[in-house]
Design a protein around this motif. Structure first.
Motif, PDB file in Angstrom:
ATOM      1  N   THR A  46      25.094  58.914  34.865  1.00  0.00           N
ATOM      2  CA  THR A  46      24.039  59.021  33.848  1.00  0.00           C
ATOM      3  C   THR A  46      22.753  58.310  34.259  1.00  0.00           C
ATOM      4  N   GLY A  47      22.841  57.421  35.245  1.00  0.00           N
ATOM      5  CA  GLY A  47      21.672  56.642  35.627  1.00  0.00           C
ATOM      6  C   GLY A  47      21.368  55.491  34.694  1.00  0.00           C
ATOM      7  N   LEU A  48      22.282  55.202  33.768  1.00  0.00           N
ATOM      8  CA  LEU A  48      22.082  54.137  32.781  1.00  0.00           C
ATOM      9  C   LEU A  48      22.976  52.945  33.074  1.00  0.00           C
ATOM     10  N   TYR A  49      22.454  51.756  32.831  1.00  0.00           N
ATOM     11  CA  TYR A  49      23.165  50.487  32.994  1.00  0.00           C
ATOM     12  C   TYR A  49      22.854  49.656  31.751  1.00  0.00           C
ATOM     13  N   ILE A  50      23.880  49.050  31.132  1.00  0.00           N
ATOM     14  CA  ILE A  50      23.633  48.293  29.902  1.00  0.00           C
ATOM     15  C   ILE A  50      24.268  46.910  29.967  1.00  0.00           C
ATOM     16  N   ALA A  51      23.772  46.029  29.117  1.00  0.00           N
ATOM     17  CA  ALA A  51      24.338  44.690  28.953  1.00  0.00           C
ATOM     18  C   ALA A  51      24.615  44.503  27.467  1.00  0.00           C
ATOM     19  N   LEU A  52      25.865  44.683  27.086  1.00  0.00           N
ATOM     20  CA  LEU A  52      26.255  44.537  25.682  1.00  0.00           C
ATOM     21  C   LEU A  52      26.474  43.071  25.337  1.00  0.00           C
ATOM     22  N   PRO A  53      26.241  42.700  24.083  1.00  0.00           N
ATOM     23  CA  PRO A  53      26.565  41.341  23.659  1.00  0.00           C
ATOM     24  C   PRO A  53      28.082  41.124  23.645  1.00  0.00           C
ATOM     25  N   GLU A  54      28.504  39.888  23.824  1.00  0.00           N
ATOM     26  CA  GLU A  54      29.925  39.547  23.746  1.00  0.00           C
ATOM     27  C   GLU A  54      30.470  39.976  22.385  1.00  0.00           C
ATOM     28  N   GLY A  55      31.685  40.512  22.375  1.00  0.00           N
ATOM     29  CA  GLY A  55      32.304  40.980  21.138  1.00  0.00           C
ATOM     30  C   GLY A  55      32.018  42.436  20.812  1.00  0.00           C
ATOM     31  N   TYR A  56      31.331  43.137  21.730  1.00  0.00           N
ATOM     32  CA  TYR A  56      31.022  44.555  21.541  1.00  0.00           C
ATOM     33  C   TYR A  56      31.523  45.366  22.727  1.00  0.00           C
ATOM     34  N   GLU A  57      31.760  46.633  22.487  1.00  0.00           N
ATOM     35  CA  GLU A  57      32.094  47.595  23.531  1.00  0.00           C
ATOM     36  C   GLU A  57      31.274  48.849  23.277  1.00  0.00           C
ATOM     37  N   ALA A  58      31.127  49.671  24.303  1.00  0.00           N
ATOM     38  CA  ALA A  58      30.552  51.001  24.144  1.00  0.00           C
ATOM     39  C   ALA A  58      31.688  51.990  24.376  1.00  0.00           C
ATOM     40  N   GLN A  59      31.850  52.911  23.456  1.00  0.00           N
ATOM     41  CA  GLN A  59      32.891  53.932  23.564  1.00  0.00           C
ATOM     42  C   GLN A  59      32.244  55.246  23.975  1.00  0.00           C
ATOM     43  N   VAL A  60      32.744  55.830  25.071  1.00  0.00           N
ATOM     44  CA  VAL A  60      32.242  57.121  25.545  1.00  0.00           C
ATOM     45  C   VAL A  60      33.186  58.192  25.021  1.00  0.00           C
ATOM     46  N   ARG A  61      32.624  59.114  24.264  1.00  0.00           N
ATOM     47  CA  ARG A  61      33.427  60.139  23.575  1.00  0.00           C
ATOM     48  C   ARG A  61      32.919  61.541  23.891  1.00  0.00           C
ATOM     49  N   PRO A  62      33.764  62.545  23.667  1.00  0.00           N
ATOM     50  CA  PRO A  62      33.323  63.926  23.882  1.00  0.00           C
ATOM     51  C   PRO A  62      32.243  64.330  22.881  1.00  0.00           C
ATOM     52  N   ARG A  63      31.476  65.319  23.245  1.00  0.00           N
ATOM     53  CA  ARG A  63      30.559  65.965  22.309  1.00  0.00           C
ATOM     54  C   ARG A  63      31.313  67.129  21.699  1.00  0.00           C
ATOM     55  N   SER A  64      31.305  67.222  20.386  1.00  0.00           N
ATOM     56  CA  SER A  64      32.092  68.252  19.701  1.00  0.00           C
ATOM     57  C   SER A  64      31.633  69.659  20.065  1.00  0.00           C
ATOM     58  N   GLY A  65      30.346  69.856  20.255  1.00  0.00           N
ATOM     59  CA  GLY A  65      29.847  71.189  20.608  1.00  0.00           C
ATOM     60  C   GLY A  65      30.363  71.665  21.953  1.00  0.00           C
ATOM     61  N   LEU A  66      30.352  70.782  22.954  1.00  0.00           N
ATOM     62  CA  LEU A  66      30.892  71.151  24.263  1.00  0.00           C
ATOM     63  C   LEU A  66      32.393  71.407  24.187  1.00  0.00           C
TER      64      LEU A  66
END
Length: 143
Positions: A46-66
């Motif tokens: 994706t070309g993206l890099y992130i720094a989440l705060p402690e106690g958080y996660e990012a969830q990668v999920r499907p797109r319903s349309g695809l």
């Protein structure tokens, strides 16, 4: 909540489509199209890099349309990005349809939801509290 992000892609930052959207779309950041054959899987950057705060996660999920229109889904759904991960966000896509699917640069391939989480402190024991459900699972509570 403020999240630091590095955008090395050719596309705009992820954004929420509506004021009440839970997730942002992630876009493919690829130099040339990827042809995904039936039952084939691939890792899409994706070309993206992130720094989440402690106690958080990012969830990668499907797109319903695809998923409904093309049979394309995220293989390890939801994929978890931990707060201490600093690498590129990539998405494992799989084609569950019977026809090839072409992934193009900038295509919205998945969605990402930021969620708070807890870490458990395990307390080893020999017994657990009884409940009405007990050990029933895998369809036990429904028809």
């Amino acid at each position: 909540m403020k999240v630091k992000i590095i955008n090395k892609s050719r596309h705009q930052l992820p954004e929420y489509a509506t004021p009440q959207s839970a997730g942002v779309d992630l876009r493919a950041n690829i130099d040339s199209p990827i042809m995904l054959a039936p039952l084939q899987r691939t890792l899409v950057p994706t070309g993206l890099y992130i720094a989440l705060p402690e106690g958080y996660e990012a969830q990668v999920r499907p797109r319903s349309g695809l998923a409904i229109k093309k049979g394309i889904t995220v293989l390890n759904s939801p994929g978890t990005i931990d707060a201490d991960y600093r690498g590129e966000i990539c998405v494992i896509l799989v084609n569950l349809s019977d026809t090839p699917f072409e992934i193009t640069d900038g295509e919205r391939i998945a969605q990402m939801v930021i969620a708070r989480h807890e870490q458990a402190e395990w307390i080893e024991t020999d017994t657990l509290d009884e409940t009405e459900r007990g050990a029933g699972g895998f369809g036990h509570t429904g028809v």
